[in-house]
Design an enzyme around this catalytic site. Sequence first.
Site, PDB file in Angstrom:
ATOM      1  N   HIS A  34       0.825  -1.211   0.000  1.00  0.00           N
ATOM      2  CA  HIS A  34       0.000   0.000   0.000  1.00  0.00           C
ATOM      3  C   HIS A  34       0.865   1.270   0.000  1.00  0.00           C
ATOM      4  O   HIS A  34       2.012   1.265   0.440  1.00  0.00           O
ATOM      5  CB  HIS A  34      -0.913   0.012   1.224  1.00  0.00           C
ATOM      6  N   ARG A  83      -6.031   0.814   3.877  1.00  0.00           N
ATOM      7  CA  ARG A  83      -4.891   1.352   3.131  1.00  0.00           C
ATOM      8  C   ARG A  83      -4.538   0.474   1.925  1.00  0.00           C
ATOM      9  O   ARG A  83      -4.126   0.979   0.882  1.00  0.00           O
ATOM     10  CB  ARG A  83      -3.679   1.585   4.050  1.00  0.00           C
ATOM     11  N   GLU A 122      -1.465  -6.801   7.477  1.00  0.00           N
ATOM     12  CA  GLU A 122      -0.126  -6.582   8.043  1.00  0.00           C
ATOM     13  C   GLU A 122       0.041  -7.503   9.248  1.00  0.00           C
ATOM     14  O   GLU A 122      -0.959  -7.924   9.859  1.00  0.00           O
ATOM     15  CB  GLU A 122       0.007  -5.101   8.439  1.00  0.00           C
ATOM     16  N   HIS A 170       0.632  -5.591   2.423  1.00  0.00           N
ATOM     17  CA  HIS A 170       1.434  -4.850   3.406  1.00  0.00           C
ATOM     18  C   HIS A 170       2.892  -5.303   3.406  1.00  0.00           C
ATOM     19  O   HIS A 170       3.212  -6.381   2.907  1.00  0.00           O
ATOM     20  CB  HIS A 170       0.830  -5.070   4.786  1.00  0.00           C
TER      21      HIS A 170
END
Length: 329
Positions: free
Chosen positions: A80, A129, A183, A253
């Site tokens: 991202h 994100r 993440e 991520h």
Amino acid sequence: MATATFHQSIVSFASPSSTISQCGFKIDSSLSFTSKKINFCKIKAMASVSYNNTLLSPSKTIPDNSLKKSNEAALILIRHGESLWNEKNLFTGCVDVPLTEKGVEEAIEAGKRISNIPVDVIFTSSLIRAQMTAMLAMIQHRRKKVPIILHDESEQAKTWSQVFSDETKNQSIPVIPAWQLNERMYGELQGLNKQETAERYGKQQVHEWRRSYDIPPPKGESLEMCAERAVAYFQDNIEPKLAAGKNVMIAAHGNSLRSIIMYLDKLTCQEVISLELSTGIPLLYIFKEGKFMKRGSPVGPTEAGVYAYTKRLAQYRQKLEEDSEVICS
Ligand SMILES: O=C(O)[C@H](O)COP(=O)(O)O
């Protein structure tokens, strides 16, 4: 009126930047790897066996699945763009924060770089994100298909998001969110400033928490733990798409992608320590005959190196050019 729902037609298939720097490769052929218990210190790429394939059908004019005939597929990975907590240098992990303006620009730039590469299906984490990045990037794509997030959190969500036009479905790209691509969970570091944490606990300790393979941060996930869910998801849900000739983009991520790249590139747990991914930079792989071939990061939509690599990619790009010439003339 079409009988199959948009959701059904695209979900039934699944049972369900920047720069990249890597330390010198030394591939240990004794490595083995399974989706049940992942041990990267013993990696062996698993060939995918599931060939489920009921995605949206390709357009008549531009063969988005043009790599399929040669049993090839493109795989694009994007970390991202910069988030508000990247900007503030805070440990973010599974906290769901949006992109900064710079992050938005990075996502748009990433989209331009891959605008001539076919994308049939998009996987993102469940975090905004990554989803913002995927959406902003796809808006730049030459093919102009509409990315649509699939909601399967409840039967009602599925029912209420049905699409009843085959033509509209053909002009759409399914976006599949998966928490497994999130993440790494940063435990009690989430929300703390990285610099201040290093001052408090020592640089060495914080470096171990951030980059070691198997040492988790307090009450958080190590990279190894993150890999257990991210790579298993990749093997079970994404590899079958690639094996079926679908071109896939993953927006995720730093650490979930590091673990997936570790698998794709067969990195050892030592080698992955020095793998760093920048925000908003797309990385291209070609999947062919069960193998992943790294193509690096396309610098632009016309980069010769990327398209010279496979005839099918070059043909796809050529077709996009021809179609836009027809539209302009
Ligand atoms: O979660 C975070 O803070 C970042 O996205 C990744 O952080 P790292 O570089 O410390 O792994």
